[in-house]
Design an enzyme around this catalytic site. Structure first.
Site, PDB file in Angstrom:
ATOM      1  N   HIS A 461       0.498  -1.163  -0.070  1.00 35.86           N
ATOM      2  CA  HIS A 461      -0.151  -0.004   0.374  1.00 35.86           C
ATOM      3  C   HIS A 461       0.479   1.291   0.096  1.00 35.86           C
ATOM      4  O   HIS A 461       0.452   1.862  -0.787  1.00 35.86           O
ATOM      5  CB  HIS A 461      -1.390  -0.078   1.286  1.00 35.86           C
ATOM      6  CG  HIS A 461      -1.736   0.859   1.639  1.00 35.86           C
ATOM      7  ND1 HIS A 461      -2.537   1.257   1.093  1.00 35.86           N
ATOM      8  CD2 HIS A 461      -1.670   2.112   1.805  1.00 35.86           C
ATOM      9  CE1 HIS A 461      -3.992   2.339   1.340  1.00 35.86           C
ATOM     10  NE2 HIS A 461      -3.047   3.614   1.564  1.00 35.86           N
ATOM     11  N   GLU A 462       1.685   1.541   1.283  1.00 37.92           N
ATOM     12  CA  GLU A 462       2.686   2.685   1.072  1.00 37.92           C
ATOM     13  C   GLU A 462       3.215   2.452   0.115  1.00 37.92           C
ATOM     14  O   GLU A 462       3.742   3.500  -0.364  1.00 37.92           O
ATOM     15  CB  GLU A 462       3.900   2.395   2.058  1.00 37.92           C
ATOM     16  CG  GLU A 462       3.102   2.570   3.874  1.00 37.92           C
ATOM     17  CD  GLU A 462       1.359   3.813   3.390  1.00 37.92           C
ATOM     18  OE1 GLU A 462       1.963   4.803   3.094  1.00 37.92           O
ATOM     19  OE2 GLU A 462       0.525   3.605   4.446  1.00 37.92           O
ATOM     20  N   HIS A 465       1.418   4.212  -3.068  1.00 39.00           N
ATOM     21  CA  HIS A 465       1.850   5.826  -2.675  1.00 39.00           C
ATOM     22  C   HIS A 465       3.414   6.156  -3.631  1.00 39.00           C
ATOM     23  O   HIS A 465       3.208   7.566  -4.152  1.00 39.00           O
ATOM     24  CB  HIS A 465       1.640   6.398  -1.192  1.00 39.00           C
ATOM     25  CG  HIS A 465       0.577   6.401  -0.969  1.00 39.00           C
ATOM     26  ND1 HIS A 465      -0.829   7.276  -0.758  1.00 39.00           N
ATOM     27  CD2 HIS A 465      -0.431   5.536   1.047  1.00 39.00           C
ATOM     28  CE1 HIS A 465      -1.645   6.869  -0.493  1.00 39.00           C
ATOM     29  NE2 HIS A 465      -1.906   5.739   0.482  1.00 39.00           N
ATOM     30  N   HIS A 468       3.103   6.924  -7.204  1.00 41.60           N
ATOM     31  CA  HIS A 468       2.967   7.361  -7.453  1.00 41.60           C
ATOM     32  C   HIS A 468       3.921   8.985  -7.618  1.00 41.60           C
ATOM     33  O   HIS A 468       3.776   9.721  -7.672  1.00 41.60           O
ATOM     34  CB  HIS A 468       1.354   8.320  -6.140  1.00 41.60           C
ATOM     35  CG  HIS A 468       0.400   9.037  -7.039  1.00 41.60           C
ATOM     36  ND1 HIS A 468      -0.514   9.091  -6.563  1.00 41.60           N
ATOM     37  CD2 HIS A 468       0.509   9.914  -7.794  1.00 41.60           C
ATOM     38  CE1 HIS A 468      -1.188  10.511  -6.848  1.00 41.60           C
ATOM     39  NE2 HIS A 468      -1.037  10.920  -8.353  1.00 41.60           N
TER      40      HIS A 468
END
Length: 670
Positions: A461-462, A465, A468
């Site tokens: 998940h991290e 990020h 991105h």
């Protein structure tokens, strides 16, 4: 001596020179950088030349760079490696930064220049990105109260300064409660616990200089303890302490802080002409209105609660079989759910964990990024702020893309949770700069470090990020990377979680810590088959928190936050055996700042999109389909906030999604 925070950083990729930075450097560097930033902004407002995009908007984009350098280092350390001095500095800096923001947005001459450009926007021959930056700048000033005058203007400054103080206090109180509590375990108390948990508890005790193993309030310790400890009395003691964070009376109690925060937010919204803080906050999000958020959450709440109620009956029966006649309690759910998972899916997390080594999961994330986007990762030997941290240079076809830093282990100086931040964002103006991105997690240490499946999902998940941030390709830093609508920012992170569930990824990287053997196929099948196990519980605890957050901000601030919380939970029929994921006194997403205030729903809003977006890969050539990967990078990962979030998603998928894919993905369809 030259203050290292203010000097040019002659380091690889201009990474902060952590080995030379002392706590004593922060205050003088902050003073100097803040003074410089204030002078830069005043000069823009006082410019005698007619306003242009270059001398106003781009000048603002170029201002405050020295302050950004100081704060990027300071806040990274304040969150991930705090100490009393840094906490003291944070309390000092926060109101001064709020005052600085108020000074910028309260600069009437500057706002007049921005307003003039906004009114003349159709005549300025701007690029699409420049037009977007102008719109966002104008909107940001308006929403910050730039058009306010007199007493209203003065009151807004007071509100913002006080909110900054309250947010800092909330964070530090929570950190203090989490760092102070632990439960020592005797050798008898370890009975029934898997080896990985025993080792983690011994490491946690050693870190505090204790001979006994301990359970702390770190999620990576307390959750598996609640899952595996057969001692109901110890589970209750641990859960009660976990649930009481921020509500222990005395100096670290957060309840009055939450109450004052809500009142000030409502007053802020009213000053700006909004009916409620939720109306104000959601104006800039994809959802747009509280009604749209409420509809999404309630569309999911019904199926989730129905599933949780069915699950509670099964777990209660299991508890009765153990000779316990009381009601199923929050400290029972995880324990009996784990027993049920082992029985129904024959999946023992103690057997699973050796296959989920931290280093191998990092390799898995890197491998997926390579197959999807051509990124390569090379370890860097550079000084960082803590010995646990490590860094990599990220390249593509030999070209530097970014620096990625990982800080993975729990420690008393680190706030709870997991997060991604950019110590430097990607930009091409006023100079070309590659991002320096950091992922911070709270995994239990071990040799080797072993993850739960939930931990592995958090890592992915991290890292979503981080992608991105790393793949951002825009001109202006203010719209780069994750500078997007709050209910859009979780799309890349939640989408990347799906690649952990790709069988060939686990098949390659889930290897046993001792033997090196790959995860057996039957275990792999069980892991993937159990992906939606206990999803009623997980969805209920999350949606309850999101509904409380929304209700807190929809109207007049409550006089008693805990009574209001209880009222909301009663109205939705909250199961007594499930607690909110984040009760009000520890709801840092909402009260440490206003980033997720009225916005905690955004994880689910993004999940609606991530379920649909991954389906686009499955409908094409599979999870590593190159055309879908290119479309994802082109339309979402590289674009930052350069276009409206809804337009970006439609450009990638051709349409907006409905809630059906989410319910199906969570196994909540009838």
């Amino acid at each position: 001596m030259t203050n290292p925070l203010l000097a040019d950083w002659a380091t690889p990729f201009e990474i902060a020179p952590f080995a030379r930075i002392r706590d004593e450097d922060f205050a003088p560097a902050f003073d100097k950088a803040l003074e410089l930033a204030q002078a830069e902004v005043r000069a823009i407002g006082d410019c005698s030349a007619s306003p242009t995009f270059a001398n106003t908007i781009e000048a603002l984009e170029a201002s405050g760079k020295a302050l950004d350098k100081v704060l990027s280092v300071f806040f990274s350390l304040a969150g991930a490696d705090s100490n009393p001095k840094r906490q003291e500095l944070q309390r000092s800096f926060s109101p001064r930064l709020a005052a600085h923001a108020s000074e910028i947005y309260g600069n009437k001459a500057l706002y007049a220049r921005i307003e003039a450009l906004w009114e003349a926007r159709d005549t300025l021959d701007l690029t699409d990105e420049q037009r977007r930056v102008l719109m966002l700048t104008h909107r940001g000033f308006r929403r910050a109260g730039a058009a306010l005058t007199g007493n209203q203007d003065k009151r807004m400054r007071q509100i913002m300064s006080r909110l900054a103080e309250l947010g800092t206090a909330f964070t530090q109180n929570l950190l203090a409660d989490e760092a102070a509590w632990y439960m020592a375990l005797s050798e008898d108390d370890l009975e029934g616990l898997p080896d990985f948990l025993v080792n983690a508890a011994r490491s946690a005790g050693a870190e505090k200089g204790l001979k006994n193993p301990i359970v702390t309030l770190s999620r990576s310790l307390i959750v598996p303890f609640l899952q595996f400890s057969p001692r109901r009395d110890l589970r209750e003691k641990a859960f009660t302490a976990w649930a009481a964070r921020g509500a222990n009376e005395g100096a670290t109690d957060n309840r009055a802080i939450a109450q004052e925060t809500l009142a000030l937010r409502q007053e802020r919204a009213a000053l700006l002409g909004y009916g409620s803080f939720a109306d104000f906050k959601l104006e800039t999000e994809m959802a747009k209105t509280p009604a749209a958020v409420q509809k999404l959450l309630m569309d999911v709440w019904g199926p989730a609660k129905a599933q949780a109620d069915r699950d509670a009956e099964v777990l209660t029966t299991m508890m009765r079989e153990d000779g316990i006649n009381g009601d199923l309690a929050p400290w029972d759910w995880r324990y009996y759910a784990e027993k049920r998972r082992q029985a129904e899916h024959d999946l023992d997390e103690a057997e699973l964990k050796p296959y989920l080594q931290l280093d191998r999961m990092i390799e898995a994330a890197f491998s997926c990024a390579n197959r999807l986007f051509g990124l390569e990762f090379k370890a860097l030997d550079v000084p960082l702020y803590h010995a646990d941290c490590r860094a990599w240079e990220v390249t593509r076809e030999g070209r530097h893309i970014a620096v990625f830093i990982g800080d993975y282990f729990a420690r008393g100086s680190k706030r709870s949770g997991a997060w991604c931040s950019a110590m430097r964002g990607q930009a091409k103006f006023p100079k070309v700069q590659g991002p320096v991105v950091i992922n911070v997690c709270n995994f239990a240490k071990g040799d080797p470090a072993l993850l739960s499946y939930d931990d592995a999902r958090t890592l992915f998940h991290e890292f979503g990020h981080a992608l991105h941030q790393m793949l951002s390709d825009v001109t202006y830093e203010s719209i780069s990377g994750t500078s997007v609508a709050r209910d859009f920012v979780e799309l890349p992170s939640q989408l990347f979680e799906h690649w952990l569930e790709v069988p060939e990824v686990l098949g390659e990287f889930a290897t046993h810590a001792e033997t090196g053997a790959p995860m057996p196929r039957d275990m792999l099948d069980k892991v993937l088959g159990a992906a939606t196990f206990d999803m009623g519980f997980q969805t209920v605890e999350y949606v309850a928190s999101a509904l409380v957050d929304l209700a807190f901000h929809e109207g007049e601030a409550p006089h008693d936050v805990m009574a209001k919380q209880q009222e909301i939970l009663k109205n939705i029929g909250m199961p007594s055996a499930i607690a909110m994921r984040h009760a009000t006194p520890q709801f840092a997403h909402v009260f440490s700042g206003d980033g997720y205030s009225s916005g905690y729903y955004s994880y689910m809003w993004s999940e609606v999109m991530d379920a649909d977006a991954f389906a686009a890969f499955e409908e094409a050539g599979g999870p590593f389909d190159p055309e879908r990967a290119k479309a994802l990078e082109k339309n979402i990962l590289s674009t930052g906030g350069s276009r409206d979030a809804e337009a970006l998603y439609i450009a990638f998928r051709g349409r907006l999604p409905g809630v059906e894919a989410l319910l199906k993905g969570r196994g909540l369809t009838a």
